[in-house]
Scaffold this motif. Structure first.
Motif, short mmCIF file in Angstrom:
data_model
loop_
_atom_site.label_atom_id
_atom_site.label_comp_id
_atom_site.label_asym_id
_atom_site.label_seq_id
_atom_site.Cartn_x
_atom_site.Cartn_y
_atom_site.Cartn_z
N GLY A 198 0.82 -1.21 0.00
CA GLY A 198 0.00 0.00 0.00
C GLY A 198 0.85 1.25 0.00
N ILE A 199 1.92 1.23 0.80
CA ILE A 199 2.81 2.40 0.85
C ILE A 199 3.47 2.62 -0.51
CG2 ILE A 199 4.93 3.33 1.87
CD1 ILE A 199 4.18 1.87 4.46
N MET A 200 3.88 1.52 -1.15
CA MET A 200 4.50 1.62 -2.47
C MET A 200 3.56 2.30 -3.47
SD MET A 200 6.82 -1.79 -3.20
CE MET A 200 5.64 -3.03 -2.69
N LEU A 201 2.30 1.86 -3.46
CA LEU A 201 1.33 2.42 -4.40
C LEU A 201 0.99 3.87 -4.07
CD1 LEU A 201 -1.08 -0.64 -4.87
CD2 LEU A 201 0.68 0.20 -6.43
N LEU A 202 0.93 4.17 -2.77
CA LEU A 202 0.65 5.55 -2.37
C LEU A 202 1.74 6.51 -2.87
CD1 LEU A 202 -0.67 5.15 1.30
CD2 LEU A 202 -1.94 6.00 -0.68
N ILE A 203 2.94 6.02 -2.95
CA ILE A 203 4.05 6.85 -3.44
C ILE A 203 4.13 6.81 -4.97
CG2 ILE A 203 6.57 7.10 -3.48
CD1 ILE A 203 6.59 6.03 -0.61
N LEU A 204 3.97 5.62 -5.52
CA LEU A 204 4.18 5.44 -6.96
C LEU A 204 3.12 6.13 -7.82
CD1 LEU A 204 5.36 1.74 -7.05
CD2 LEU A 204 6.62 3.70 -7.97
N ILE A 205 1.85 6.01 -7.42
CA ILE A 205 0.79 6.57 -8.27
C ILE A 205 0.95 8.07 -8.49
CG2 ILE A 205 -1.70 6.99 -8.43
CD1 ILE A 205 -2.13 4.21 -7.21
N PRO A 206 1.16 8.87 -7.44
CA PRO A 206 1.39 10.32 -7.68
C PRO A 206 2.64 10.57 -8.53
CG PRO A 206 0.85 9.92 -5.39
CD PRO A 206 1.10 8.59 -6.00
N VAL A 207 3.69 9.76 -8.29
CA VAL A 207 4.93 9.94 -9.07
C VAL A 207 4.68 9.67 -10.54
CG1 VAL A 207 7.24 9.02 -9.49
CG2 VAL A 207 6.49 9.45 -7.15
N VAL B 19 1.83 9.85 -12.13
CA VAL B 19 0.97 10.91 -12.67
C VAL B 19 1.80 12.16 -12.97
CG1 VAL B 19 -0.94 12.47 -12.17
CG2 VAL B 19 -1.12 10.05 -11.58
N ARG B 20 2.67 12.52 -12.04
CA ARG B 20 3.50 13.72 -12.22
C ARG B 20 4.47 13.58 -13.38
NH1 ARG B 20 4.10 17.23 -7.82
NH2 ARG B 20 5.57 18.36 -9.18
N THR B 21 4.95 12.38 -13.63
CA THR B 21 5.93 12.15 -14.71
C THR B 21 5.27 11.83 -16.05
OG1 THR B 21 6.11 9.81 -14.05
CG2 THR B 21 7.73 11.36 -13.12
N GLY B 22 3.94 11.87 -16.09
CA GLY B 22 3.24 11.62 -17.35
C GLY B 22 3.20 10.16 -17.76
N THR B 23 3.42 9.26 -16.82
CA THR B 23 3.41 7.82 -17.13
C THR B 23 2.28 7.10 -16.42
OG1 THR B 23 5.01 7.46 -15.33
CG2 THR B 23 5.90 7.76 -17.55
#
Length: 317
Positions: free
Chosen positions: A80-89, A91-95
């Motif tokens: 869950g922590i991984m996804l909480l960090i990865l999803i915004p990243v 989105v911000r990087t356009g991927t």
């Protein structure tokens, strides 16, 4: 039941990706099929864009996921922590397109229970196998739209020619009634043509493809002149000599511009400019109604001149 072209490509890509992963003796080789599904797109340009974005997603997920598992250990909440960090990243990087892929990679890393170079290499090769196979299949063949584009272009020219004839008849016969159906038909054809041209350009990026898209952009500009002429013709409620002369040029334009506009446009422009001069030399209107009719005709004349001048921008090859 008819199987669509994209469906057939997807099935072939899944089978080929899984087969390649098996040949490479990779663990969880069926995952390559899932990656292949994510990679299949409608056009070549989209598939290349997806390849780049999924590659970036893979690198970002493997780095962040590995670091978090190394720091926090193998616990369910770490996913869950991984996804909480990865999803915004992502989105911000356009991927953001790779969020599903990222989630599966996180689960794989957690399920393995131990970080190792072999695990990361296996995961990378799985993803690369699926992406490269799908990219190769997507680039191997894409249906062309040139025949459809030719039919649409021909229809636009024919409908435009018909509009000029109909307007000319209205100027010669005040009792003639025209429903103006060509207006909606041309608008629909231009939109259809633009969509086809965009799809074709996404797959076959050549100078001719760019000209094809440019054609529909210019025809839309020309269509605006036609619409304005229709509105002006509706204000001409009586037959005058200027209207008859303008109608004669309109009828000639409807024939000559249909097949060889580049050759006939200069002569038609000269005729219209001569007509402008002729109208200026005629006696002034005697009544308000005659003044309004002649003013509308003069505006139609100038719109027709603009309409013909646009043909100099239209690629006809």
């Amino acid at each position: 039941m008819k199987i669509g072209f994209r469906t057939a490509k997807t099935v072939l890509a899944v089978i080929a990706a899984i087969y390649l992963a098996q040949l490479l003796q990779l663990d969880m080789y069926t995952f390559a099929g899932i990656v292949a599904v994510l990679m299949i797109q409608t056009t070549r340009r989209e598939s290349l864009d997806t390849f780049l974005k999924l590659t970036a997603t893979t690198v970002i997920t493997l780095v962040i996921g590995s670091v978090l598992l190394w720091l926090l250990g193998y616990h369910v909440y770490v996913i869950g922590i991984m996804l909480l960090i990865l999803i915004p990243v992502l989105v911000r990087t356009g991927t953001a397109r790779g969020i599903v892929l990222s989630a599966v990679i996180c689960v794989h890393l957690y399920t393995a229970g131990d970080l190792s170079v072999q695990l990361l290499l296996n995961e990378s090769l799985l993803i690369l196998s699926g992406m490269l196979v799908a990219l190769a299949i997507n680039w191997s063949y894409m249906p062309k739209r040139l025949d459809e584009l030719y039919i649409v272009r021909k229809s636009i020219e024919e409908k435009s020619s018909s509009m000029l004839r109909q307007m000319a008849r209205c100027l010669k016969d005040e009792d003639y009634i025209w429903d103006g159906a060509e207006i909606l038909q041309i608008h629909s054809l231009i939109q259809q043509g633009r969509n086809l041209a965009l799809f074709h350009e996404e797959n076959y990026i050549t100078p001719d493809d760019v000209l094809t898209l440019r054609y529909f952009e210019i025809k839309e500009k020309q269509f605006n002149h036609l619409k304005y002429m229709v509105a002006l013709v509706s204000r001409v409620d009586c037959v005058v000599v200027q209207g008859q002369m303008l109608a004669a040029i309109m009828e000639k334009a409807s024939e000559q511009l249909l097949y060889n506009p580049a050759a006939h446009a200069p002569a038609l422009k000269r005729e219209l400019k001569n007509l402008v001069q002729t109208c200026e030399e005629l006696p002034l209107p005697r009544t308000r109604k005659e003044f309004e009719v002649r003013a509308a005709l003069l505006q139609i004349l100038h719109e027709l001149l603009e309409y013909i001048q646009v043909y100099e921008e239209v690629p006809h090859r």
